[in-house]
Design an enzyme around this catalytic site. Structure first.
Site, short mmCIF file in Angstrom:
data_model
loop_
_atom_site.label_atom_id
_atom_site.label_comp_id
_atom_site.label_asym_id
_atom_site.label_seq_id
_atom_site.Cartn_x
_atom_site.Cartn_y
_atom_site.Cartn_z
N ARG A 75 0.83 -1.22 0.00
CA ARG A 75 0.00 0.00 0.00
C ARG A 75 0.85 1.26 0.00
O ARG A 75 0.48 2.27 -0.59
CB ARG A 75 -0.98 -0.04 1.18
CG ARG A 75 -2.01 -1.15 0.93
CD ARG A 75 -3.33 -0.90 1.56
NE ARG A 75 -4.31 -1.88 1.07
CZ ARG A 75 -5.34 -2.29 1.77
NH1 ARG A 75 -5.56 -1.81 2.98
NH2 ARG A 75 -6.18 -3.16 1.24
N ASP A 84 12.33 -15.28 16.45
CA ASP A 84 13.47 -15.46 17.38
C ASP A 84 13.98 -14.16 18.01
O ASP A 84 14.69 -14.21 19.01
CB ASP A 84 14.64 -16.13 16.66
CG ASP A 84 14.34 -17.58 16.32
OD1 ASP A 84 13.34 -18.10 16.82
OD2 ASP A 84 15.12 -18.19 15.57
O1 F6P Z 1 13.93 -19.09 12.87
C1 F6P Z 1 12.73 -19.35 13.45
C2 F6P Z 1 12.63 -20.78 13.92
O2 F6P Z 1 11.32 -21.00 14.34
C3 F6P Z 1 13.64 -21.18 15.00
O3 F6P Z 1 13.29 -20.77 16.28
C4 F6P Z 1 13.61 -22.68 14.84
O4 F6P Z 1 14.80 -23.24 15.33
C5 F6P Z 1 13.53 -22.84 13.35
O5 F6P Z 1 12.88 -21.68 12.87
C6 F6P Z 1 12.79 -24.07 12.89
O6 F6P Z 1 12.78 -24.07 11.50
P1 F6P Z 1 12.01 -25.13 10.61
O7 F6P Z 1 10.56 -24.83 10.71
O8 F6P Z 1 12.54 -24.90 9.24
O9 F6P Z 1 12.32 -26.48 11.15
#
Ligand code: F6P
Length: 324
Positions: free
Chosen positions: A28, A131
């Site tokens: 937007r 994170d």
């Molecule tokens: O980067 C975000 C995150 O959720 C991390 O906290 C976690 O370790 C990772 O992604 C898990 O990734 P995937 O869903 O690819 O296994």
């Protein structure tokens, strides 16, 4: 104003609640400044394979409240190669895309940095990851929702833990970062919080459990996924050392990545989305836009992806004082 006519927008890496609010704001804002917007599906994967869709004001209607990302996302192996990046650049040229807004985390910005160096294309990044592990912003888009999801889940675990007089180890996400664990751990009144930023001292944990009030009927220990020992192993060690406790492990997993974004995340995504487009129009590139002390800041990608090596000592101190 420079000559940008079409901006490409994409989400990449792990999804995060609030990414849709960010896409909406970018589309937007661009249209407000009479710039076209093309959506790139599945992050760098779709850039390489040419999965492009035109975006209109309507195509981002009714998405601000939705979790996930309407543009889908991926972790692209192909974009790590020079050939992959060349193919992506060819696709952008063919589709007349002259600048990009990348919504993602560390991997996304590492790729963006290389791409700018090799092809000199303007890119601005938005911090989209649950994170919160990027420098240059107090909070990343998705973090607030994720920690609220965690405290919601752990409050429920607390109910059953109280009923059964149990000790629960709860493992939360954060492969390289303990920030989800730290903040949500304080929010649920955890007994202890174990994170990758500080060495997990198992003897200190045992001592803490020994010293903890005997009249407590439930105990919660929050462990970040990236902790050096890990939730499973810690559970086994506690079971062996304290057979008197009825100990259980709960791994929260991907529920932390889903759900409606909180108001904090929607507003953050909206502010950063507007700032990202305006930054491109003002000739900025190679930086992540973030919010520090409620003000917009731009941090070069190479700085944004440097990891915080230690957790906030003030938060750690709070855990120690309050959990006894
Ligand atoms: O980067 C975000 C995150 O959720 C991390 O906290 C976690 O370790 C990772 O992604 C898990 O990734 P995937 O869903 O690819 O296994």
């Amino acid at each position: 104003m420079n000559k940008i006519k079409t901006i490409g927008v994409f989400t990449s890496g792990g999804d995060a609640p609030g990414m849709n609010a960010a896409i909406r704001a970018i589309v937007r804002t661009a249209l407000y400044y009479n710039i076209n917007v093309t959506g790139i599906m599945r992050g760098y994967e779709g850039m390489i394979s040419g999965e492009f869709i035109p975006m209109s004001r309507k195509s981002v209607a009714n998405i601000i409240q939705r979790g996930g990302t309407i543009l889908k996302t991926a972790r692209s192996e192909a974009f790590r190669t020079k050939e992959g990046r060349k193919e992506a650049f060819e696709q952008l040229k063919q589709h007349n895309i002259d600048a990009l807004v990348a919504i993602g985390g560390e991997g996304t910005f590492t790729g963006a940095n290389l791409f700018i160096k090799e092809f000199n294309i303007p890119i601005i990044g938005l911090p989209g990851t649950i994170d919160n592990d990027l420098l240059g912003t107090d909070f990343t888009i998705g973090y607030d929702t994720a920690i609220n999801t965690v405290i919601d889940a752990v409050d429920k675990i607390r109910d059953t833990a109280e009923s059964h007089d149990r000790l629960f180890i709860v493992e939360v996400m954060g492969r390289d970062s303990g920030l989800i664990a730290l903040r949500s751990g304080i929010g649920v009144g955890a007994e202890a919080i174990l994170i990758p930023e500080s060495r997990t001292d198992i003897d200190a944990l045992f001592k803490r459990l020994e010293e903890s009030r005997s009249d407590k009927s439930s105990k919660i220990i929050i462990v970040a996924e990236g902790d050096k020992i890990g939730g499973f192993e810690i559970t086994e060690m506690i079971k062996e050392k304290f057979p008197k406790y009825d100990t259980r492990l709960s791994i929260l997993g991907h529920i932390q990545r889903g759900g409606k974004p909180s108001c904090m995340d929607r507003v953050l995504a909206s502010r950063l989305g507007v700032a990202a487009v305006e930054a491109l129009l003002n000739g900025r590139k190679g930086a992540m836009v973030g919010l520090i002390n409620n003000n917009i800041h731009y941090t070069p990608f190479y700085n944004a992806i440097k990891h915080l090596s230690e957790a906030d000592p003030n938060l750690l101190k709070i855990v120690n004082i309050l959990s006894l």
